[in-house]
Design an enzyme around this catalytic site. Structure first.
Site, PDB file in Angstrom:
ATOM      1  N   GLU A  35      13.634  10.246  -1.313  1.00  0.00           N
ATOM      2  CA  GLU A  35      13.455   8.778  -1.341  1.00  0.00           C
ATOM      3  C   GLU A  35      12.491   8.349  -0.249  1.00  0.00           C
ATOM      4  OE1 GLU A  35      13.986   6.873  -4.069  1.00  0.00           O
ATOM      5  OE2 GLU A  35      16.117   7.413  -3.943  1.00  0.00           O
ATOM      6  N   HIS A  36      11.566   7.487  -0.616  1.00  0.00           N
ATOM      7  CA  HIS A  36      10.512   6.998   0.280  1.00  0.00           C
ATOM      8  C   HIS A  36       9.627   8.144   0.773  1.00  0.00           C
ATOM      9  CE1 HIS A  36      11.596   2.756   0.387  1.00  0.00           C
ATOM     10  NE2 HIS A  36      12.847   3.169   0.258  1.00  0.00           N
ATOM     11  N   ASP A  38       7.373   9.531  -1.732  1.00  0.00           N
ATOM     12  CA  ASP A  38       6.218   9.639  -2.647  1.00  0.00           C
ATOM     13  C   ASP A  38       4.938   9.082  -2.032  1.00  0.00           C
ATOM     14  OD1 ASP A  38       7.052   6.947  -2.997  1.00  0.00           O
ATOM     15  OD2 ASP A  38       6.925   7.006  -5.192  1.00  0.00           O
ATOM     16  N   GLY A 123      15.746  -5.359 -12.282  1.00  0.00           N
ATOM     17  CA  GLY A 123      16.199  -5.658 -10.914  1.00  0.00           C
ATOM     18  C   GLY A 123      17.292  -4.727 -10.420  1.00  0.00           C
ATOM     19  N   GLY A 125      16.714  -1.447  -9.848  1.00  0.00           N
ATOM     20  CA  GLY A 125      16.097  -0.295  -9.187  1.00  0.00           C
ATOM     21  C   GLY A 125      15.990   0.906 -10.107  1.00  0.00           C
ATOM     22  N   SER A 127      13.517   1.093 -12.423  1.00  0.00           N
ATOM     23  CA  SER A 127      12.106   1.136 -12.831  1.00  0.00           C
ATOM     24  C   SER A 127      11.825   0.550 -14.205  1.00  0.00           C
ATOM     25  CB  SER A 127      11.565   2.569 -12.769  1.00  0.00           C
ATOM     26  OG  SER A 127      11.605   3.016 -11.465  1.00  0.00           O
ATOM     27  N   ASP A 173       7.753   6.634 -10.109  1.00  0.00           N
ATOM     28  CA  ASP A 173       8.378   6.006 -11.278  1.00  0.00           C
ATOM     29  C   ASP A 173       7.511   6.172 -12.521  1.00  0.00           C
ATOM     30  OD1 ASP A 173       9.963   5.249  -9.185  1.00  0.00           O
ATOM     31  OD2 ASP A 173       9.431   3.130  -9.254  1.00  0.00           O
TER      32      ASP A 173
HETATM   33  C1  GLA Z   1      10.424   2.364  -5.375  1.00  0.00           C
HETATM   34  C2  GLA Z   1       8.978   2.743  -5.651  1.00  0.00           C
HETATM   35  C3  GLA Z   1       8.779   4.257  -5.659  1.00  0.00           C
HETATM   36  C4  GLA Z   1       9.410   4.911  -4.442  1.00  0.00           C
HETATM   37  C5  GLA Z   1      10.835   4.407  -4.237  1.00  0.00           C
HETATM   38  C6  GLA Z   1      11.439   4.939  -2.958  1.00  0.00           C
HETATM   39  O1  GLA Z   1      11.220   2.755  -6.475  1.00  0.00           O
HETATM   40  O2  GLA Z   1       8.564   2.206  -6.887  1.00  0.00           O
HETATM   41  O3  GLA Z   1       7.403   4.554  -5.761  1.00  0.00           O
HETATM   42  O4  GLA Z   1       8.619   4.708  -3.300  1.00  0.00           O
HETATM   43  O5  GLA Z   1      10.895   2.996  -4.194  1.00  0.00           O
HETATM   44  O6  GLA Z   1      11.600   6.307  -3.041  1.00  0.00           O
END
Ligand code: GLA
Length: 391
Positions: A35-36, A38, A123, A125, A127, A173
């Site tokens: 997570e965080h 990419d 909303g 999370g 995608s 995503d």
């Molecule tokens: C959101 C962004 C992704 C990624 C995540 C965190 O979903 O769209 O690109 O950065 O946050 O991992």
């Protein structure tokens, strides 16, 4: 939300536009770990899930692009030969941004009617926006008579969101919405865009638990986290010029320069460097069937997102806690950008129903909020629906 299958969507399209459309679909996603990472050119391990955005499309004889949604009233109209340069602040921005990107890539955008239907919860999370972007790209390119490589589709959908919509998201995503595979997670190297499919044991379900909260600060906070990572790279590269992204930083290097970094930047970097490592270890854990290791990596990931990266919130923490020690639970953590949204839990199939009921009851008792719980598994990425003759 009403659920329509592709055939039903075709029928609605025929009623609205008096033509038979082609239907394309692209899935939302859940991230298992990574997570965080990419946008730091690191590793992620998401799966596509069986909630899709659908786009039905048919050509028009004039130069208009007409967009309608099965969920929202009204319609948007644009000139295909002169697409708007600025976002409008509506769902149509995702389609428009993609149309502009395709046109910049040399595809001719022609007059068309489009009907959009989304079943990815908005909303949460998961995608829904990437799903809409990718399905729109598939639909629009079909009228242009060209097929771009999937990696290019993923990239240009990300660009649409970065440049047109204005969110500085990474590639995860859009990429997994294109490349997802039933029964698998996708290990993505966000620098090279190479990827590997990682089988998920068939007796594990995804139990996705929506906290039902979305803290408003998320947009600004996301971009701020990115800026803090960039600040870390700027400082660290003064000592080691080969560092271009946090991907290039080892734990030893980071610790050595702890004093050179503002404390908050150090914490953000520490999360990213260790999360990359955890993601690669999680792939090994899946491949060797070491589920206890997988569970502890997911737990460490959550704690790091909570304490070092500071993107969790009390509701996400409560949902993660609610899952602990329930029968069948293998591992769980917050998933996606954070500040609300969902947790992902890997749960043994035989226990899923009980798990879902218990986690929901525990979360409600703690927060007073009734969560949405989705039980699903890894699904295939984007594609065309079989041609349907609407009846
Ligand atoms: C959101 C962004 C992704 C990624 C995540 C965190 O979903 O769209 O690109 O950065 O946050 O991992």
């Amino acid at each position: 939300m009403t659920h329509l299958n592709a055939n039903e969507l075709s029928q609605v399209f025929e009623r609205e536009f008096h033509a038979t459309p082609r239907v394309f679909r692209a899935p939302g996603r859940v991230n298992l770990i990574g997570e965080h990472t990419d946008y730091n050119e690191g590793f992620v391990l998401p799966s596509a899930i069986g909630f899709y955005a659908y786009v039905a499309i048919a050509p028009r004889t004039d130069d208009k692009v007409v967009l309608k949604s099965s969920e929202y009233d009204g319609q948007f109209e644009f000139k295909a030969s002169r697409l708007p340069e600025l976002k409008q602040g509506a769902w149509s921005d995702y389609v428009l941004g993609v149309a502009r990107q395709l046109s910049q890539a040399g595809l001719s955008i022609k007059g068309a009617n489009l009907l959009v239907h989304g079943e990815v919860p908005v909303g949460a999370g998961l995608s829904s926006s990437a799903a809409l972007e990718v399905a729109s790209a598939m639909a629009l390119q079909s009228l242009a008579g060209e097929v771009l490589p999937l990696k290019q589709i993923a990239k240009l959908c990300q660009n649409a969101e970065n440049q047109f919509v204005g969110a500085r998201v990474g590639i995860m995503d859009q990429f997994v919405s294109c490349f997802g595979k039933q029964g698998h997670a996708v290990l993505i190297d966000c620098r090279s865009l190479d990827y590997e499919l990682v089988p998920i044991p068939p007796d594990l379900d995804f139990v996705i638990c929506n906290t039902m909260v979305k803290h408003e600060l998320s947009g600004g906070e996301y971009n701020q986290r990115r800026a803090q990572c960039e600040e870390g790279v700027r400082i660290l590269s003064q000592f080691s010029p080969e560092i271009r992204a946090l991907r290039d930083v080892s734990l030893e290097q980071l610790r050595k320069h702890q004093a050179d970094l503002p404390a908050i930047v150090f914490r953000r970097c520490l999360h990213v460097v260790q999360e990359n490592e955890r993601t690669l270890q999680a792939v090994q854990a899946f491949r060797s069937g070491n589920l206890p290791l997988l569970g502890s990596l997911m737990q460490d990931s959550h704690q790091s997102l909570r304490d070092l990266y500071e993107v969790s919130c009390s509701e996400l923490d409560a949902m993660v806690e609610a899952a602990q020690s329930l029968p069948g639970f293998v591992g769980g953590r917050m998933t996606g950008g954070g500040f609300g949204g969902c947790t992902i839990n890997l749960v043994r199939h035989a226990e899923t129903e009980r798990f879902a009921a218990e986690v929901s009851a525990r979360y409600r008792a703690k927060t007073g909020i009734v969560p949405d719980i989705f039980v699903c598994s890894a699904a295939n990425g984007a594609g065309a629906e079989a041609e349907h003759a609407a009846v």
